[in-house]
Design a protein around this motif. Structure first.
Motif, PDB file in Angstrom:
ATOM      1  N   ALA A   1      31.742 -13.668  23.746  1.00  0.00           N
ATOM      2  CA  ALA A   1      31.814 -14.031  25.168  1.00  0.00           C
ATOM      3  C   ALA A   1      32.017 -12.790  26.029  1.00  0.00           C
ATOM      4  N   LYS A   2      31.880 -12.969  27.340  1.00  0.00           N
ATOM      5  CA  LYS A   2      32.097 -11.833  28.244  1.00  0.00           C
ATOM      6  C   LYS A   2      33.550 -11.388  28.177  1.00  0.00           C
ATOM      7  N   GLN A   3      34.454 -12.375  28.233  1.00  0.00           N
ATOM      8  CA  GLN A   3      35.876 -12.069  28.116  1.00  0.00           C
ATOM      9  C   GLN A   3      36.257 -12.196  26.641  1.00  0.00           C
ATOM     10  N   ASP A   4      36.791 -11.131  26.080  1.00  0.00           N
ATOM     11  CA  ASP A   4      37.171 -11.182  24.671  1.00  0.00           C
ATOM     12  C   ASP A   4      38.428 -12.034  24.486  1.00  0.00           C
ATOM     13  N   ARG A   5      38.310 -13.070  23.704  1.00  0.00           N
ATOM     14  CA  ARG A   5      39.479 -13.892  23.373  1.00  0.00           C
ATOM     15  C   ARG A   5      39.780 -13.815  21.881  1.00  0.00           C
ATOM     16  N   ALA A   6      39.169 -12.867  21.210  1.00  0.00           N
ATOM     17  CA  ALA A   6      39.342 -12.765  19.758  1.00  0.00           C
ATOM     18  C   ALA A   6      40.135 -11.521  19.371  1.00  0.00           C
ATOM     19  N   LEU A   7      40.664 -10.797  20.363  1.00  0.00           N
ATOM     20  CA  LEU A   7      41.454  -9.587  20.089  1.00  0.00           C
ATOM     21  C   LEU A   7      40.678  -8.562  19.263  1.00  0.00           C
ATOM     22  N   ILE A   8      39.412  -8.377  19.571  1.00  0.00           N
ATOM     23  CA  ILE A   8      38.611  -7.494  18.713  1.00  0.00           C
ATOM     24  C   ILE A   8      39.095  -6.046  18.721  1.00  0.00           C
ATOM     25  N   HIS A   9      39.839  -5.658  19.766  1.00  0.00           N
ATOM     26  CA  HIS A   9      40.362  -4.287  19.797  1.00  0.00           C
ATOM     27  C   HIS A   9      41.541  -4.088  18.858  1.00  0.00           C
ATOM     28  N   ALA A  10      42.061  -5.182  18.337  1.00  0.00           N
ATOM     29  CA  ALA A  10      43.242  -5.070  17.478  1.00  0.00           C
ATOM     30  C   ALA A  10      42.901  -5.454  16.041  1.00  0.00           C
ATOM     31  N   HIS A  11      41.658  -5.245  15.646  1.00  0.00           N
ATOM     32  CA  HIS A  11      41.245  -5.594  14.288  1.00  0.00           C
ATOM     33  C   HIS A  11      40.666  -4.382  13.560  1.00  0.00           C
ATOM     34  N   ASP A  12      40.660  -4.472  12.241  1.00  0.00           N
ATOM     35  CA  ASP A  12      40.100  -3.375  11.446  1.00  0.00           C
ATOM     36  C   ASP A  12      38.628  -3.206  11.778  1.00  0.00           C
ATOM     37  N   ILE A  13      37.914  -4.337  11.854  1.00  0.00           N
ATOM     38  CA  ILE A  13      36.577  -4.312  12.446  1.00  0.00           C
ATOM     39  C   ILE A  13      36.551  -5.350  13.561  1.00  0.00           C
ATOM     40  N   GLY A  14      36.137  -4.953  14.737  1.00  0.00           N
ATOM     41  CA  GLY A  14      35.916  -5.893  15.825  1.00  0.00           C
ATOM     42  C   GLY A  14      34.435  -5.903  16.141  1.00  0.00           C
ATOM     43  N   LEU A  15      33.847  -7.071  16.073  1.00  0.00           N
ATOM     44  CA  LEU A  15      32.414  -7.182  16.357  1.00  0.00           C
ATOM     45  C   LEU A  15      32.240  -7.869  17.698  1.00  0.00           C
ATOM     46  N   ASP A  16      31.472  -7.239  18.551  1.00  0.00           N
ATOM     47  CA  ASP A  16      31.269  -7.742  19.890  1.00  0.00           C
ATOM     48  C   ASP A  16      29.776  -8.028  20.031  1.00  0.00           C
ATOM     49  N   ILE A  17      29.437  -9.302  20.141  1.00  0.00           N
ATOM     50  CA  ILE A  17      28.021  -9.650  20.227  1.00  0.00           C
ATOM     51  C   ILE A  17      27.436  -9.062  21.514  1.00  0.00           C
ATOM     52  N   ALA A  18      26.277  -8.430  21.378  1.00  0.00           N
ATOM     53  CA  ALA A  18      25.693  -7.745  22.534  1.00  0.00           C
ATOM     54  C   ALA A  18      24.173  -7.805  22.433  1.00  0.00           C
ATOM     55  N   HIS A  19      23.526  -7.477  23.516  1.00  0.00           N
ATOM     56  CA  HIS A  19      22.069  -7.340  23.493  1.00  0.00           C
ATOM     57  C   HIS A  19      21.708  -5.899  23.779  1.00  0.00           C
TER      58      HIS A  19
ATOM     59  N   GLY B   1      44.501  -2.194  15.428  1.00  0.00           N
ATOM     60  CA  GLY B   1      45.480  -2.925  14.644  1.00  0.00           C
ATOM     61  C   GLY B   1      46.833  -2.790  15.290  1.00  0.00           C
ATOM     62  N   LEU B   2      47.688  -3.743  15.028  1.00  0.00           N
ATOM     63  CA  LEU B   2      49.022  -3.698  15.607  1.00  0.00           C
ATOM     64  C   LEU B   2      49.937  -3.126  14.546  1.00  0.00           C
ATOM     65  N   GLY B   3      50.972  -3.831  14.185  1.00  0.00           N
ATOM     66  CA  GLY B   3      51.830  -3.325  13.119  1.00  0.00           C
ATOM     67  C   GLY B   3      52.583  -2.065  13.516  1.00  0.00           C
ATOM     68  N   ARG B   4      52.978  -1.333  12.506  1.00  0.00           N
ATOM     69  CA  ARG B   4      53.837  -0.168  12.672  1.00  0.00           C
ATOM     70  C   ARG B   4      53.222   0.920  13.550  1.00  0.00           C
ATOM     71  N   THR B   5      51.927   1.113  13.411  1.00  0.00           N
ATOM     72  CA  THR B   5      51.242   2.122  14.209  1.00  0.00           C
ATOM     73  C   THR B   5      50.165   1.412  15.029  1.00  0.00           C
ATOM     74  N   PRO B   6      50.534   0.883  16.190  1.00  0.00           N
ATOM     75  CA  PRO B   6      49.533   0.114  16.943  1.00  0.00           C
ATOM     76  C   PRO B   6      48.447   1.024  17.510  1.00  0.00           C
ATOM     77  N   ILE B   7      47.207   0.646  17.304  1.00  0.00           N
ATOM     78  CA  ILE B   7      46.091   1.454  17.773  1.00  0.00           C
ATOM     79  C   ILE B   7      45.013   0.513  18.303  1.00  0.00           C
ATOM     80  N   ILE B   8      44.401   0.901  19.396  1.00  0.00           N
ATOM     81  CA  ILE B   8      43.290   0.140  19.944  1.00  0.00           C
ATOM     82  C   ILE B   8      42.018   0.630  19.248  1.00  0.00           C
ATOM     83  N   GLY B   9      41.210  -0.311  18.765  1.00  0.00           N
ATOM     84  CA  GLY B   9      40.022   0.059  17.999  1.00  0.00           C
ATOM     85  C   GLY B   9      39.035   0.908  18.798  1.00  0.00           C
TER      86      GLY B   9
END
Ligand code: SF4
Lengths: 184, 562
Positions: free
Chosen positions: B173-191, B206-214
């Motif tokens: 979707a246009k607005q990410d509701r799947a937290l793709i920036h906080a996953h080991d792989i975030g897939l964002d459907i695009a054209h 990933g979040l956890g001890r060392t939070p990082i934005i993908g």
């Protein structure tokens, strides 16, 4: 004599795995008589000396998880056995090494899993291209190994392609869309 | 939702048999504790603080009414009468007996469910937007892609023993509701520019001890190649991820160590060999998987006059509709969030009776289907407008209609110290104390959207880093304390919250939240959201006031005690 699983059977086996003692130089290791699998470092240090043994079918090489199988690329046709070591069964690098040996480097000879090789991973190991499974000596009784043969067939039709069956399920089998079995 | 075919069913049945054998060998002493641990974890079975905990996979959150009734039955028969919706859209039971687990898995298999890879160092349950297929802002439905990834990752032989757990999320979707920036792989459907469908690929969030934005490793991977590309990422990670320290073993650490460019280069070098290989997807396979989602065919309906009349007449209904009802792709339909956050209950808990009741509501109003949300609520994706009023009345009786979705009391919380062996501190009582403090609905509405997330330890199961307000349980000399962050957010503008200062005792937490809220109210422009005020004025004003008021409270207490 250690027991291995090969060709779907439990067999005894006379290959010995040479492991260097701590601090032992790869070049100085004393090779036992008979069939032996040496560490990559030993192979690299004494290649000229060992190559004839490999060509005679009595010497193979094993890789540790952090070693690049490409280092063996040129030698693979000469090696009767390549082994990959699992220092701990939960260290899964060996699965990728085996996959690379089979797919990228087109190795067709015997590929052995050695080290902490447990029956509950046999299925995955075979899928990644290992042809011989060699649990630590004494880890299992013959009866336990025989019983473990059943786990080689845990899953009839895995979803994804891997070395043993390169095509994923959707290419291997016709899978039906919804309409065709809606009546079930 | 996706309906199994004979192959799907067989794999699940074979897993039940395999795990029954493993459990039996463990109980007979043939399998050591260490050998059994990863096997049970890859079946979602933890040994917890008080009992085993069984985490059941709910692929991308989708459930049907039959499955819900089975979950209700399991809650009644094998647990203490309830289950728990997790922040990864799964369901957990906290009290099953180890000996019963094979039997539970057998029951689940009968309704096309399992616990495969819900824990352990493998590819976990794929998560997605709960509004998939019905969201008004959707680019493409992510569910068929999630299902394809689920099948590909299930018992993937090469990736069953990764350095650490591995989570994939898909947004369509246009607005990410799947937290793709906080996953080991975030897939964002695009054209792409030519209009072809594919994925923008993020790695190392990933979040956890060392939070990082993908970070982005590829701006566009054509859909045909997505499994090949994921395989390349996983192989690089499997070979080079750290295995010497569990805290540094996630892919995010590898990506940081190499730098995203170098990581992307290694992935590309691997991908070249895999591209167009046997795992390349075909249109026929996509169509087949999509066709097995037995979604209702929804014809547009005229606006429902009755619904509008009820909205005008009934203030409580209107309040619920405003908070808990969402726009649907198809006119005349709406999506409804059932709140699992009534006050005084562990966020995300569902009783056996509620499982059954939700199943009934789903059958009556929502084509027999629900989705778990990562905010730990339950969504009815497609409801006719004409049914909303009756649905609300019934949901209210069931305690599922708290009109607080997206508000301060819609708290995300991990199970924390009441259940989890890893916890530093309890999280549920903190959630309840805050809900208690902010129980006035009108006040809550005035405050507007506010996400408050609580984790009982650094593992961040409660996603505290991305809460507008985040609360983290910490251990201070054996005492339970809480660290507060503000300014985190999920979605397309994902950001990590900033710590405001030293941590607080449990009893202080409602006051601390009040100080934060008062700072917000005093500085707010118009209807600004809390997070926007934080972004505009910065963390300092909040911090200053929180600690000034805290010191005043402490002094006042000392004076009274003196
Ligand atoms: S965040 Fe920590 S305490 Fe909470 S569930 Fe996860 S591991 Fe347990």
């Amino acid at each position: 004599m250690p027991e291995i699983i090969k060709n779907g059977r439990v067999q005894s086996d006379d290959w010995q795995v040479l492991r260097l003692a701590e601090g032992e130089a790869a070049a100085d290791a004393v090779l036992p008589a008979g069939h032996v699998i040496v560490p990559l470092a030993t192979w690299q240090a004494r290649r000229a000396e060992l190559l004839p043994k490999a060509e005679a079918g009595t010497l193979g090489v094993w890789l540790a998880g952090d070693e690049d199988p490409a280092a063996l690329a040129a030698d693979l046709p000469a090696l009767p056995v390549v082994a990959v070591d699992f220092p701990k069964f939960a260290d899964g690098r060996g699965y990728s090494l085996a996959t690379l040996l089979r797919t990228r480097l087109a190795y067709e000879g015997e590929l052995r899993a050695i080290g902490d090789v447990l029956r509950d991973q046999f299925f995955f190991l075979l899928r990644c291209g290992f042809s011989v499974l060699q649990p630590r000596e004494g880890k299992y009784t013959t009866a336990q190994l025989e019983a473990a043969l059943a786990s080689l067939r845990d899953f009839t039709n895995p979803y994804q392609g891997a070395v043993d069956r390169p095509e994923p399920l959707f290419r291997r089998q016709p899978r039906s869309p919804r309409q065709e079995d809606a009546a079930r | 939702m996706y309906q199994y075919d004979e192959y799907d069913q067989r794999i699940v049945d074979e897993r039940v048999a395999q795990f029954a054998d493993q459990t039996q060998r463990y109980l007979a002493g043939e399998l050591s504790e260490d050998e059994f641990r990863p096997l049970r974890l890859q079946n979602g079975l933890y040994i917890q603080r008080y009992a085993p905990m069984l985490r059941i996979a709910v692929p991308y959150g989708n459930l049907n009414s039959k499955q819900l009734r089975t979950l209700g039955h399991i809650a009644r028969k094998y647990d203490r009468g309830y289950g728990h919706v997790t922040t990864r859209q799964n369901i957990q039971f906290n009290w099953p007996r180890l000996e019963d687990v094979p039997e539970i898995l057998g029951l689940l298999a009968q309704v096309q469910m399992h616990a495969i890879q819900t824990s352990g160092n493998c590819i976990r349950n794929v998560t997605s937007d709960p509004f998939a297929g019905v969201a008004a802002d959707e680019i493409a439905d992510p569910r068929p892609w999630c299902e394809i990834l689920r099948q590909w990752s299930t018992f993937h032989p090469e990736f069953a023993f990764l350095p650490r757990k591995f989570k994939i999320a898909v947004n369509g979707a246009k607005q990410d509701r799947a937290l793709i920036h906080a996953h080991d792989i975030g897939l964002d459907i695009a054209h792409d520019a030519a209009g072809a469908l594919g994925f923008r690929v993020l790695v190392g969030g990933g979040l956890g001890r060392t939070p990082i934005i993908g970070e982005e490793v590829s701006a566009f991977v054509p859909w045909q190649q997505i499994l090949n590309y994921c395989e390349a990422i996983l192989r690089v990670y499997n070979l080079h991820g750290r295995r010497d320290n569990a805290y540094k073993a996630r892919i995010k650490i590898l990506v940081k160590a190499l730098g995203v460019e170098e990581f992307a280069r290694q992935v590309e070098a691997e991908f070249i060999h895999l591209k167009d290989g046997p795992s390349t997807l075909t249109q026929a396979e996509i169509d087949r998987v999509a066709s097995r989602f037995d979604d209702p065919l929804l014809a547009p309906l005229p606006q429902d006059a009755g619904y509008r009349a009820h909205l005008a007449q009934d203030k409580a209904f209107a309040a619920w509709a405003r908070r808990n009802v969402r726009t649907h792709q198809v006119p005349g339909y709406a999506s409804v969030v059932l709140s699992l956050k009534p006050y005084g209950v562990a966020p995300g808990d569902v009783t056996a009776e509620q499982f059954d009741a939700i199943a009934d509501l789903a059958d009556r109003y929502a084509f027999g289907e629900v989705r778990n949300t990562h905010e730990q609520n339950v969504l009815l994706a497609s409801v006719r407008e004409a049914g909303l009023f009756a649905l609300w009345q019934q949901a209210r009786e069931l305690g599922l209609a708290t009109p607080n979705i997206g508000l301060l009391t819609d708290i995300i919380s991990c199970p924390g110290g009441d259940f989890c062996a890893l916890a530093n501190a309890k999280s549920i009582p903190i959630a309840n104390a805050i809900q208690d403090r902010f129980s006035d609905l009108d006040h809550l509405y005035d405050l507007g959207e506010l996400e408050l997330n609580i984790s009982g330890c650094m593992n961040a199961c409660g996603h505290h880093h991305v809460g507008h307000i985040g609360i983290l349980g910490v251990d201070k000399n054996g005492q339970e304390f809480y660290q507060v962050t503000i300014g985190g957010s999920q979605g397309s503008q994902a950001a990590l919250g900033k710590v405001i200062g030293p941590s607080f005792a449990a009893a202080e937490m409602p006051d601390v939240i009040s100080s934060l809220i008062d700072t917000f109210v005093d500085n707010r422009h118009d209807d600004e959201r809390f997070i926007d005020t934080v972004r505009r004025i910065g963390v300092d004003s909040f911090k200053t006031r929180v600690y000034a008021e805290r010191n005043a409270r402490l002094e006042a207490r000392e004076t009274t005690n003196a």
